[in-house]
Design an enzyme around this catalytic site. Structure first.
Site, PDB file in Angstrom:
ATOM      1  N   THR B  12      55.171  29.991  22.003  1.00 19.95           N
ATOM      2  CA  THR B  12      55.011  28.614  22.483  1.00 19.95           C
ATOM      3  C   THR B  12      54.144  28.544  23.739  1.00 19.95           C
ATOM      4  O   THR B  12      53.149  27.817  23.795  1.00 19.95           O
ATOM      5  CB  THR B  12      56.405  28.025  22.817  1.00 19.95           C
ATOM      6  OG1 THR B  12      57.277  28.308  21.720  1.00 19.95           O
ATOM      7  CG2 THR B  12      56.341  26.548  23.022  1.00 19.95           C
ATOM      8  N   VAL B  13      54.533  29.315  24.770  1.00 17.65           N
ATOM      9  CA  VAL B  13      53.807  29.231  26.039  1.00 17.65           C
ATOM     10  C   VAL B  13      52.430  29.879  25.913  1.00 17.65           C
ATOM     11  O   VAL B  13      51.440  29.381  26.463  1.00 17.65           O
ATOM     12  CB  VAL B  13      54.629  29.882  27.176  1.00 17.65           C
ATOM     13  CG1 VAL B  13      53.862  29.829  28.483  1.00 17.65           C
ATOM     14  CG2 VAL B  13      55.974  29.186  27.319  1.00 17.65           C
ATOM     15  N   LYS B 102      61.154  35.609  33.645  1.00 17.26           N
ATOM     16  CA  LYS B 102      62.159  35.604  34.713  1.00 17.26           C
ATOM     17  C   LYS B 102      63.127  36.761  34.606  1.00 17.26           C
ATOM     18  O   LYS B 102      63.602  37.289  35.611  1.00 17.26           O
ATOM     19  CB  LYS B 102      62.918  34.289  34.742  1.00 17.26           C
ATOM     20  CG  LYS B 102      63.621  33.974  33.441  1.00 17.26           C
ATOM     21  CD  LYS B 102      64.035  32.531  33.348  1.00 17.26           C
ATOM     22  CE  LYS B 102      64.388  32.157  31.920  1.00 17.26           C
ATOM     23  NZ  LYS B 102      63.228  32.071  31.016  1.00 17.26           N
ATOM     24  N   VAL B 129      60.007  30.306  37.016  1.00 15.39           N
ATOM     25  CA  VAL B 129      61.046  29.432  37.557  1.00 15.39           C
ATOM     26  C   VAL B 129      60.616  27.974  37.407  1.00 15.39           C
ATOM     27  O   VAL B 129      59.536  27.592  37.837  1.00 15.39           O
ATOM     28  CB  VAL B 129      61.306  29.723  39.049  1.00 15.39           C
ATOM     29  CG1 VAL B 129      62.373  28.783  39.598  1.00 15.39           C
ATOM     30  CG2 VAL B 129      61.734  31.168  39.251  1.00 15.39           C
ATOM     31  N   GLY B 131      59.585  26.051  35.012  1.00 16.97           N
ATOM     32  CA  GLY B 131      58.477  25.659  34.152  1.00 16.97           C
ATOM     33  C   GLY B 131      57.244  25.213  34.898  1.00 16.97           C
ATOM     34  O   GLY B 131      56.651  25.979  35.664  1.00 16.97           O
ATOM     35  N   ILE B 133      56.914  23.017  37.313  1.00 16.59           N
ATOM     36  CA  ILE B 133      57.038  22.552  38.700  1.00 16.59           C
ATOM     37  C   ILE B 133      56.509  23.610  39.652  1.00 16.59           C
ATOM     38  O   ILE B 133      56.972  24.739  39.631  1.00 16.59           O
ATOM     39  CB  ILE B 133      58.509  22.263  39.068  1.00 16.59           C
ATOM     40  CG1 ILE B 133      59.163  21.372  38.018  1.00 16.59           C
ATOM     41  CG2 ILE B 133      58.606  21.656  40.447  1.00 16.59           C
ATOM     42  CD1 ILE B 133      60.664  21.204  38.233  1.00 16.59           C
ATOM     43  N   GLY B 184      67.504  21.239  18.865  1.00 14.41           N
ATOM     44  CA  GLY B 184      66.564  22.218  19.414  1.00 14.41           C
ATOM     45  C   GLY B 184      66.548  22.286  20.933  1.00 14.41           C
ATOM     46  O   GLY B 184      65.717  22.968  21.518  1.00 14.41           O
ATOM     47  N   GLU B 187      69.761  26.919  22.247  1.00 15.36           N
ATOM     48  CA  GLU B 187      69.507  27.954  21.247  1.00 15.36           C
ATOM     49  C   GLU B 187      70.766  28.247  20.430  1.00 15.36           C
ATOM     50  O   GLU B 187      71.875  27.898  20.830  1.00 15.36           O
ATOM     51  CB  GLU B 187      69.050  29.230  21.956  1.00 15.36           C
ATOM     52  CG  GLU B 187      67.836  28.921  22.820  1.00 15.36           C
ATOM     53  CD  GLU B 187      67.006  30.148  23.112  1.00 15.36           C
ATOM     54  OE1 GLU B 187      67.041  31.120  22.322  1.00 15.36           O
ATOM     55  OE2 GLU B 187      66.303  30.127  24.134  1.00 15.36           O
ATOM     56  N   LYS B 202      66.717  32.902  37.887  1.00 11.26           N
ATOM     57  CA  LYS B 202      65.759  32.078  38.625  1.00 11.26           C
ATOM     58  C   LYS B 202      66.111  31.983  40.105  1.00 11.26           C
ATOM     59  O   LYS B 202      65.234  32.066  40.964  1.00 11.26           O
ATOM     60  CB  LYS B 202      65.695  30.684  37.991  1.00 11.26           C
ATOM     61  CG  LYS B 202      65.053  30.719  36.593  1.00 11.26           C
ATOM     62  CD  LYS B 202      65.277  29.417  35.846  1.00 11.26           C
ATOM     63  CE  LYS B 202      64.613  29.424  34.484  1.00 11.26           C
ATOM     64  NZ  LYS B 202      65.023  28.255  33.675  1.00 11.26           N
TER      65      LYS B 202
END
Lengths: 438, 438
Positions: B12-13, B102, B129, B131, B133, B184, B187, B202
């Site tokens: 995804t990332v 992380k 940490v 996402g 921000i 979703g 998990e 985090k």
């Protein structure tokens, strides 16, 4: 390696800055490499909260910006002159500059950053916007992956304090302003704050960074909070809104690749109570940034005050010094400027005329209390393509009725044409409140 | 100057990151100097949302971290191994590293940052940490002037989503969890989220940066949200609180120069509705930082998701590349690392035992409904130096009563001794809810 600092100004923020420099224990260790070398003041005799060796102080500010021993000049005098000239002199003498001076940066960024780029020095301005809140650096260094759509915020603590109290106490503007002045939250001449000029300086600086182009300050639309009444605050509250003075810079949603216009403006705004900015009260500031792919991020904190602003000033100093250490002092190569820390744009952004803005409106009208009035108003709005979300008769006093209108997104020019026409309708007595809605 | 990127992981990332790199128009111009050179994936055959030339993809991850052409390795695989080994290999091959991992950073920061410092390469972890921000970089580069007292926040989106829904719907944990899994938001195995382990990773990372020392993850106290009931949420609401899973790192208020202990912990917490963190709902994250002289600043935004996390990943890449440009490539001098971008601490912070924590508590007790019960409880608390703010009988069911207690600041050890003793009182049937209060 020791870096020598020349400080211009020892007022509130200057004193806060000195207090940090003189007491580095427990802070970033790099602070210990900053040495206060000269401090320029207006008077040598004044009693001060910080004790400094007498030979550090001077009233000869020119001698600081040209002192060959000084690496970094920190300008905390405020005002346009001599601050602007001293900053330029310091740059031309090859010194890096940190300033909290929003008025100078919003007006003279072209000559200042052009000179800085020529000299290969950094000019850092974190403290110029939103006091202690990190926002300049996050915009430059943390959000570069994004296409920024909008930057908006509450960037003036005085007006936010006044509006918060008006909201909580049901009081009118003049009354709260007088009290805020007595308490030191507003200045004797409150013009720069309450007329939105201070916020305009700040949004011009943020817009230049967010949209990577220069902004002509005189093109920023600016409307203050003097006309806000307790009545409008009450009606907004009933509709689910609070009124905030917002500074907004956004890409025109109709922008194309050839026509990449911005809209940059300051005005009181109805903000839905569920919006993150609606919860920012008192003297706090907050800046919300919207972009792709990040969505929304918000930075919140103290927008003014000696300590918070000094935190931003010293943070800029640390960044410059960290950078200089990393670049080394070797003569083998000319220093290249860090592209995220320097000014890389030269063009001016085109600002779209306010009449093209698409926005929602709130209006409060005093009309005759007669059947058919709402129909007449609705027809007049409709004739000008102003689509309404609601039109409600809130109250009637004798022969007069009070009607509140909230529109959908409409073209600002159309809305004002409708209001203009309405003012000539026999049934409309007065339109005392017109505000934009976020 | 072109910088070649080796990407590990195209989930995804990873996909979000590639989308930004392939579409630089309108973003920070420096992006155009980043070139995706190799992408390591588990399978070459999978259908993907981004189109990449086939020869960019490889399943041989080792070949990426040792490829002499690659300047910067971006690790977005997640999991402990082989991520940890690949990061270390990349560092030893002289490559800069950006990671969103992380779990690896909170456990292996010692070996990773020691290796990075030896090699003179940067390891950047903004995406690990909260996402999208910006919080790691602001901590490192914007707040260095401050003595940080406390960093705390809502850093796990899944649990915040569950608690927000429990609050709004009056539903119990198991019910909302099942629904969140179906949608979703949680998990299939929700352990890492709902038991607070993800938040612990985090806060360990944030604490190390804020307090400039390493943190042993196993010393971080960690309590999840499984035991939160709809009843506790309702009572908290009546008392003016919402329940949030907070991750908190703070300097022990009793710390001295010789005994500079931290308390680092994750637990559900009653937060006053007027507190800035109380308004953070759904999957949003927020981090509040308190220090001197800044006071409080808060960063709010999307704590997860492909786009926001990729924004943080690419921001780190831009910072490294900007830095490399500024440092130049001359051989005349060894590169010095930017002190704000590199890890400068080596010691471990001492964490104080939880029983020494000074905090407020909320407790819900089921007792016999008889005269004198509140007196007995009050006496028992008093015997253990637990000072009460309120003790209220909320409800009675037949012969049983439900009593809610809120304490002032008390020593955690004392409070638990009092509860322990209380459990042996004949009048006390059960103590089903015990939560800390901010």
């Amino acid at each position: 390696m020791v870096f020598k600092i020349g400080l211009l100004g020892l007022g509130t923020v200057g004193t806060g800055t000195v207090e940090i420099l003189l007491d580095p224990q427990g802070r970033q260790p790099l602070l210990q490499e900053l040495m206060l070398h000269r401090v320029g003041v207006r008077s040598l005799d004044k009693d001060r909260r910080v004790e400094l060796p007498a030979d550090l102080l001077t009233t000869d500010l020119n001698s600081i910006v040209t002192d060959p021993e000084i690496d970094l000049v920190v300008e905390l005098m405020g005002g346009l002159e001599p601050a602007r000239s001293l900053i330029l002199q310091a740059i031309r003498a090859g010194k890096h500059v940190v300033t909290a001076n929003k008025a100078v940066i919003s007006r003279y960024s072209e000559e200042i950053f052009t000179a800085a780029t020529e000299q290969g020095v950094y000019v850092m301005v974190e403290a110029a916007v939103a006091g202690g809140i990190p926002v300049i650096q996050p915009l430059k260094q943390c959000l570069g992956a994004n296409r920024i759509h909008r930057v908006m915020g509450i960037v003036n603590g005085t007006t936010n304090y006044i509006l918060t109290r008006m909201q909580r106490e049901g009081a009118d503007f003049a009354e709260v302003l007088a009290d805020a002045q007595a308490l030191g939250y507003a200045e004797a001449d409150p013009t720069a704050d309450v007329d939105g000029l201070d916020a305009a300086d700040k949004i011009a600086i943020l817009a230049a960074l967010a949209f990577n182009g220069r902004i002509k300050l005189e093109e920023v639309y600016c409307e203050g909070i003097r006309k806000i009444t307790a009545t409008d605050i009450t009606y907004a509250d009933q509709l689910g809104f609070v009124i905030k003075l917002l500074a907004i810079a956004e890409r025109d949603p109709q922008a194309t690749a050839d026509n990449d216009w911005l809209c940059v403006r300051v005005h009181p705004t109805l903000v839905a109570k569920t919006h993150p900015l609606a919860t920012i009260n008192q003297v706090y500031n907050a800046i919300l940034i919207e972009g792709e792919p990040i969505g929304q991020v918000m930075f919140f904190g103290p927008g003014a005050g000696a300590g918070p602003t000094a935190s931003a000033v010293v943070s800029d100093m640390l960044n410059i010094v960290g950078m200089l250490q990393a670049q080394g002092t070797g003569e083998a190569q000319a220093p290249v400027m860090h592209p995220l820390m320097s000014c890389t744009h030269q063009h001016y952004c085109q600002l779209s005329p306010l009449k093209e803005l698409m926005t929602r409106f709130y209006a409060r009208l005093i009309t005759q209390d007669a059947p058919g009035v709402i129909g007449k108003l609705g027809t007049c709005f409709g004739d000008h393509q102003v689509s309404l979300e609601s039109i409600v008769q809130i109250d009637s006093h004798g022969e007069l009725a009070e009607i509140v209108v909230v529109t959908h997104q409409v073209r600002e020019g159309n809305f004002h044409q409708a209001l203009e026409e309405m003012q000539h309708l026999e049934v409309v007595e007065q339109i005392p409140g017109v505000l934009r809605v976020l």
